[in-house]
Structures are given as C-alpha cells and as structure tokens.
Write a protein that holds these residues in place. Structure first.
Motif, PDB file in Angstrom:
ATOM      1  N   ILE A 169       0.808  -1.221   0.000  1.00 19.90           N
ATOM      2  CA  ILE A 169       0.000   0.000   0.000  1.00 19.90           C
ATOM      3  C   ILE A 169       0.834   1.260   0.000  1.00 19.90           C
ATOM      4  CG2 ILE A 169      -1.756   1.303   1.244  1.00 19.90           C
ATOM      5  CD1 ILE A 169      -3.120  -1.231   1.860  1.00 19.90           C
ATOM      6  N   GLU A 170       1.659   1.438   0.976  1.00 17.75           N
ATOM      7  CA  GLU A 170       2.423   2.677   1.059  1.00 17.75           C
ATOM      8  C   GLU A 170       3.672   2.550   0.195  1.00 17.75           C
ATOM      9  OE1 GLU A 170       1.498   5.243   2.767  1.00 17.75           O
ATOM     10  OE2 GLU A 170       3.294   6.475   2.752  1.00 17.75           O
TER      11      GLU A 170
ATOM     12  N   ALA B  90      -9.726  -0.719  15.940  1.00 20.18           N
ATOM     13  CA  ALA B  90     -10.953  -1.472  15.660  1.00 20.18           C
ATOM     14  C   ALA B  90     -11.665  -0.906  14.431  1.00 20.18           C
ATOM     15  CB  ALA B  90     -11.878  -1.448  16.881  1.00 20.18           C
ATOM     16  N   SER B  91     -11.602   0.421  14.241  1.00 17.27           N
ATOM     17  CA  SER B  91     -12.240   1.029  13.069  1.00 17.27           C
ATOM     18  C   SER B  91     -11.607   0.528  11.777  1.00 17.27           C
ATOM     19  CB  SER B  91     -12.118   2.557  13.109  1.00 17.27           C
ATOM     20  OG  SER B  91     -12.818   3.076  14.206  1.00 17.27           O
ATOM     21  N   TYR B  92     -10.284   0.427  11.787  1.00 17.98           N
ATOM     22  CA  TYR B  92      -9.618  -0.089  10.582  1.00 17.98           C
ATOM     23  C   TYR B  92     -10.005  -1.540  10.328  1.00 17.98           C
ATOM     24  CZ  TYR B  92      -6.734   3.791   9.053  1.00 17.98           C
ATOM     25  OH  TYR B  92      -6.311   4.977   8.530  1.00 17.98           O
ATOM     26  N   CYS B  93     -10.112  -2.323  11.383  1.00 21.69           N
ATOM     27  CA  CYS B  93     -10.511  -3.724  11.188  1.00 21.69           C
ATOM     28  C   CYS B  93     -11.921  -3.796  10.615  1.00 21.69           C
ATOM     29  CB  CYS B  93     -10.412  -4.503  12.493  1.00 21.69           C
ATOM     30  SG  CYS B  93      -8.704  -4.843  12.949  1.00 21.69           S
ATOM     31  N   ARG B  94     -12.800  -2.904  11.091  1.00 21.40           N
ATOM     32  CA  ARG B  94     -14.161  -2.880  10.537  1.00 21.40           C
ATOM     33  C   ARG B  94     -14.138  -2.439   9.081  1.00 21.40           C
ATOM     34  NH1 ARG B  94     -15.859  -0.844  15.333  1.00 21.40           N
ATOM     35  NH2 ARG B  94     -15.759   1.299  14.580  1.00 21.40           N
ATOM     36  N   LEU B  95     -13.346  -1.405   8.786  1.00 26.84           N
ATOM     37  CA  LEU B  95     -13.249  -0.884   7.420  1.00 26.84           C
ATOM     38  C   LEU B  95     -12.776  -1.975   6.456  1.00 26.84           C
ATOM     39  CD1 LEU B  95     -13.276   1.858   5.714  1.00 26.84           C
ATOM     40  CD2 LEU B  95     -10.819   1.917   6.126  1.00 26.84           C
ATOM     41  N   PHE B  96     -11.667  -2.645   6.817  1.00 24.01           N
ATOM     42  CA  PHE B  96     -11.123  -3.682   5.927  1.00 24.01           C
ATOM     43  C   PHE B  96     -12.002  -4.931   5.916  1.00 24.01           C
ATOM     44  CE2 PHE B  96      -6.612  -1.976   6.948  1.00 24.01           C
ATOM     45  CZ  PHE B  96      -6.775  -0.968   6.022  1.00 24.01           C
ATOM     46  N   ILE B 126      -6.808   5.327   2.637  1.00 27.26           N
ATOM     47  CA  ILE B 126      -6.805   4.636   3.925  1.00 27.26           C
ATOM     48  C   ILE B 126      -5.768   5.186   4.883  1.00 27.26           C
ATOM     49  CG2 ILE B 126      -7.632   2.519   2.837  1.00 27.26           C
ATOM     50  CD1 ILE B 126      -5.044   1.227   3.400  1.00 27.26           C
ATOM     51  N   GLY B 127      -4.810   5.957   4.395  1.00 29.31           N
ATOM     52  CA  GLY B 127      -3.782   6.442   5.302  1.00 29.31           C
ATOM     53  C   GLY B 127      -3.646   7.951   5.346  1.00 29.31           C
ATOM     54  N   GLU B 128      -3.258   8.540   4.242  1.00 27.75           N
ATOM     55  CA  GLU B 128      -2.929   9.962   4.231  1.00 27.75           C
ATOM     56  C   GLU B 128      -4.064  10.836   4.760  1.00 27.75           C
ATOM     57  OE1 GLU B 128       0.840   9.213   3.029  1.00 27.75           O
ATOM     58  OE2 GLU B 128       0.027  11.123   3.665  1.00 27.75           O
ATOM     59  N   ASP B 129      -5.280  10.521   4.336  1.00 32.23           N
ATOM     60  CA  ASP B 129      -6.412  11.365   4.725  1.00 32.23           C
ATOM     61  C   ASP B 129      -6.651  11.346   6.231  1.00 32.23           C
ATOM     62  OD1 ASP B 129      -6.688  11.883   2.091  1.00 32.23           O
ATOM     63  OD2 ASP B 129      -8.525  10.730   1.794  1.00 32.23           O
ATOM     64  N   VAL B 130      -6.166  10.299   6.877  1.00 34.72           N
ATOM     65  CA  VAL B 130      -6.443  10.140   8.302  1.00 34.72           C
ATOM     66  C   VAL B 130      -5.328  10.728   9.161  1.00 34.72           C
ATOM     67  CG1 VAL B 130      -6.926   8.392  10.074  1.00 34.72           C
ATOM     68  CG2 VAL B 130      -7.730   8.057   7.743  1.00 34.72           C
ATOM     69  N   VAL B 155       3.325   5.444  13.936  1.00 35.40           N
ATOM     70  CA  VAL B 155       2.350   4.712  14.750  1.00 35.40           C
ATOM     71  C   VAL B 155       1.140   4.331  13.900  1.00 35.40           C
ATOM     72  CG1 VAL B 155       0.902   4.756  16.816  1.00 35.40           C
ATOM     73  CG2 VAL B 155       3.099   5.964  16.821  1.00 35.40           C
ATOM     74  N   LEU B 156       0.682   5.278  13.079  1.00 37.86           N
ATOM     75  CA  LEU B 156      -0.469   4.994  12.213  1.00 37.86           C
ATOM     76  C   LEU B 156      -0.146   3.860  11.236  1.00 37.86           C
ATOM     77  CD1 LEU B 156      -3.332   5.641  11.343  1.00 37.86           C
ATOM     78  CD2 LEU B 156      -2.442   7.447   9.875  1.00 37.86           C
ATOM     79  N   ASP B 157       1.090   3.856  10.707  1.00 44.24           N
ATOM     80  CA  ASP B 157       1.502   2.754   9.837  1.00 44.24           C
ATOM     81  C   ASP B 157       1.337   1.413  10.546  1.00 44.24           C
ATOM     82  OD1 ASP B 157       2.168   4.427   7.780  1.00 44.24           O
ATOM     83  OD2 ASP B 157       4.331   4.258   8.035  1.00 44.24           O
ATOM     84  N   LEU B 158       1.734   1.375  11.818  1.00 40.66           N
ATOM     85  CA  LEU B 158       1.624   0.114  12.555  1.00 40.66           C
ATOM     86  C   LEU B 158       0.158  -0.277  12.766  1.00 40.66           C
ATOM     87  CD1 LEU B 158       4.410   0.340  15.304  1.00 40.66           C
ATOM     88  CD2 LEU B 158       4.408  -1.014  13.204  1.00 40.66           C
ATOM     89  N   VAL B 159      -0.676   0.721  13.043  1.00 39.83           N
ATOM     90  CA  VAL B 159      -2.105   0.438  13.255  1.00 39.83           C
ATOM     91  C   VAL B 159      -2.721  -0.141  11.982  1.00 39.83           C
ATOM     92  CG1 VAL B 159      -4.368   1.497  13.641  1.00 39.83           C
ATOM     93  CG2 VAL B 159      -2.402   2.208  15.033  1.00 39.83           C
ATOM     94  N   ILE B 160      -2.447   0.489  10.844  1.00 37.27           N
ATOM     95  CA  ILE B 160      -3.040   0.040   9.582  1.00 37.27           C
ATOM     96  C   ILE B 160      -2.478  -1.329   9.193  1.00 37.27           C
ATOM     97  CG2 ILE B 160      -3.324   0.551   7.129  1.00 37.27           C
ATOM     98  CD1 ILE B 160      -3.160   3.524   7.815  1.00 37.27           C
ATOM     99  N   GLY B 161      -1.166  -1.486   9.359  1.00 36.02           N
ATOM    100  CA  GLY B 161      -0.546  -2.769   9.020  1.00 36.02           C
ATOM    101  C   GLY B 161      -1.129  -3.901   9.851  1.00 36.02           C
ATOM    102  N   ALA B 162      -1.317  -3.647  11.153  1.00 31.64           N
ATOM    103  CA  ALA B 162      -1.871  -4.693  12.024  1.00 31.64           C
ATOM    104  C   ALA B 162      -3.279  -5.059  11.586  1.00 31.64           C
ATOM    105  CB  ALA B 162      -1.864  -4.212  13.481  1.00 31.64           C
TER     106      ALA B 162
END
Lengths: 203, 203
Positions: A169-170, B90-96, B126-130, B155-162
C-alpha cells in the motif's frame, strides 16, 4: 492425461526445484492469473501429472514457490535487539517484495476468500513458523532492552503487518527511513517500563 | 452507446449513491472479478455512460465504493489514549473487514501491480487522509501518556498494518483479544521514555 503415481519409484527432488523455479518465473513475468499448472508444466518441461502428484492445486504450488523456506529470514539472534528487529523487519519486506511474491500475494488473498480454511497455510508459512525463532530473539536481547513480560507474538504481528502495508500500500519512496521509524517504535514498545526499571535498580 | 455529458445539466448526486451501493452489493455477493461497470450499471438501473461520466474505470468506482468517507473511522480524541488507539485500530478492522472491502482489497492490490501509480489512491484513502486526525489524537492525549517526540505517522503505519494482517492473513479466531494485545504494545511504544519521565519530574 493424469497418470497415477508409480508405486515404489522414489520422487525425484530435482523436479520439485525445477517446477518451483518455473512457478516463480511465470509469477514474476506474467502475473498470478497466468500461473496455471499447465503453464508451469510447459515451462518446466514436465507433465502436469508430475505437478499434481506433488501439489493438489495451483494454489498450493504457488504457496510453496513463494514461501519456500522461512529460515531465509535469518533470525539468528545477536543480542543487539535494535539490529535484530531491523534485520527481521527488512527480511519480511524482502520476502513480500520479491517479484514472484509481490505478484502472488494479492492473488492468494483473493483465492482464500472462497476457501477461508486455506488461508491458514499462508498464516503458517509467513507467521507461525517464525514465532519460535522470534521469541528466542527477544529472549536473548541484551539486559534492560526487552521487558520479560512482553508478548513476542504481538510484536511479530506488528512487524509482519508493517511489512505488508509497506509492500502493498504505502510506496517506499514516499517516506524516509521507514525501517528506522518502525524499528524505533518497536524498540520503544518492548523496552522495560519505568516501574520495571525502578524494580531492577532496587534489586 | 456512450453519450457525452450534457452541458449545463447538474449531476444528480442520488445516482452516485445508488451506483456506489450497487457496487458494494456486487462486490460482497459476487466478488471483485464480477464487479464490472456493466454489472453495476445493470444492478443500479443506470446506463454505463452515467457511470463513466463519474468514474473513469471500474477500479476508481470500486475505490470510491469501498473507501468512501474516512470520517467513518471516528477519530474524535477523548484524551484517553488507550481507548482512542483501541477504537482507531478497531475502526480499521471494521473498514477492511466489511464484506465489500474484504472482496475488493486483494483485487485492487492485484490491479495496482500493472498500474503502480494508482496504488497512491488507496494509500491516500486509507492512510494519508487520516494522518492529521491521528496526529491530533496523539497530541491531545493525557499528560504523561504520549512522548511529544513520537512519530505519529509511524504509529499509524503500525495500526493500519496490524489491521491488514488481521483481516487478510491471521484468522481472528486463533488469538485471544488481538485488539488488546496490539493496543497494549502501541501504548508502550508511544509512552515517554524513562529519561523523559525524569526530565519532567525535575521540571
């Protein structure tokens, strides 16, 4: 024409290697959809039956070709947890970023949607098989750098997730030193808490 | 037959919503490959030309349908960084994990392999806008919980990656409390260092 395996004749391990190499070649050059058992058989110069004797389907063949040996991750611990974590994260980026893997992973994830059980295979190959070595790495870190209570599996999840995100993605080019940034955060995550530090000082 | 956009006539925003809903429906029910502009047009009861007037291709249509508004992530900071990080992950998990997104993401990643520039769109959505909202969340955390020098983007990278890893590779059922485990590590990663604690105590 599918032929039955000849009883008693040992399987030629060289054929496995030729077939796996042909699979990686077609993945990298023509993509996931083009990587059929027929195309691999043609490229490898073997019969499709020789492939089906070894792998039940194209999916399993691609899994074997792309994630063959995770000892390639080279997780021998040095005690220097910063260097080890960084090397580990970089290994996953190399693993996912290799041309055949980069072509295969989205296709595999799409295929798993109709067969959710099969995704277990990918999870094992890229995660489960590595966990013991990863735990050993954290356990052998220099004193004071890793909290003994840390959940090694959760750290590994973050490492793999970060590599997935970066690979698919990134774009690499948009951030500077992504390895340092992620490794830096992970080091902060695993280090002992202030309380642990105090307890150690009081010992 | 493709018709040219009628000059001067304002675009009907209701058509956008109908088309996006039809896209999500087909993705969830029939998968990525079946989600063509023709199939969406049929389902939505509009002409293909009405779709092409809004989105240049099926890929852009799917991107809009699956990642419409990231304010849906609900990142209003509460000051309680543990709760905020957990809610964010949790929001990212719901989104994906929403059926349409789960069907779309592997297909999009595969499509980006022939058009690497386009993957920028997914990265932004999914990333930059947030990022600004995520930075604001870390900045407004209760004193003593987040190091001011922390790299919020990392940190956001880690959240999205997880979230990616959990949605597409590691089955949810195999681990207990994955949210707690990841959030716990992230909290450890962002908290002030021992040295920062001492500096603050000395102030």
């Amino acid at each position: 024409v599918r032929t039955k395996p000849s009883r008693g004749r040992p399987r030629d391990p060289r054929i496995d290697e030729v077939v796996l190499a042909a699979t990686r070649e077609i993945l990298a050059r023509d993509g996931f959809a083009a990587t059929t058992v027929q195309a691999v058989a043609r490229r490898a110069g073997v019969g499709a039956s020789a492939i089906y004797r070894r792998w039940p389907s194209g999916i399993e063949l691609i899994e074997s070709a792309v994630f063959p040996h995770l000892d390639a991750l080279d997780v021998t611990p040095t005690g220097d947890i910063a260097a080890d974590l960084r090397r580990f994260a970089a290994s996953y980026c190399r693993l996912f970023g290799a041309p055949a893997a980069r072509a295969a992973i989205p296709g595999l994830l799409a295929a798993y949607q109709s067969e959710p059980d099969q995704r277990r295979v990918l999870a094992e190959r890229i995660g489960e098989d590595v966990r013991p070595a990863f735990r050993a790495m954290l356990a052998s870190a220099d004193p004071g750098t890793v909290d003994r209570a840390i959940d090694a599996d959760a750290v590994l999840d973050l490492v793999i997730g970060a590599a997935l995100y970066r690979t698919f993605i990134e774009p690499f080019t948009s951030r500077e030193d992504p390895d340092d940034r992620v490794t830096g955060l992970l080091l902060r995550a695993v280090r002992p808490t202030v309380k642990e530090e105090r307890d150690r000082a009081a010992e």
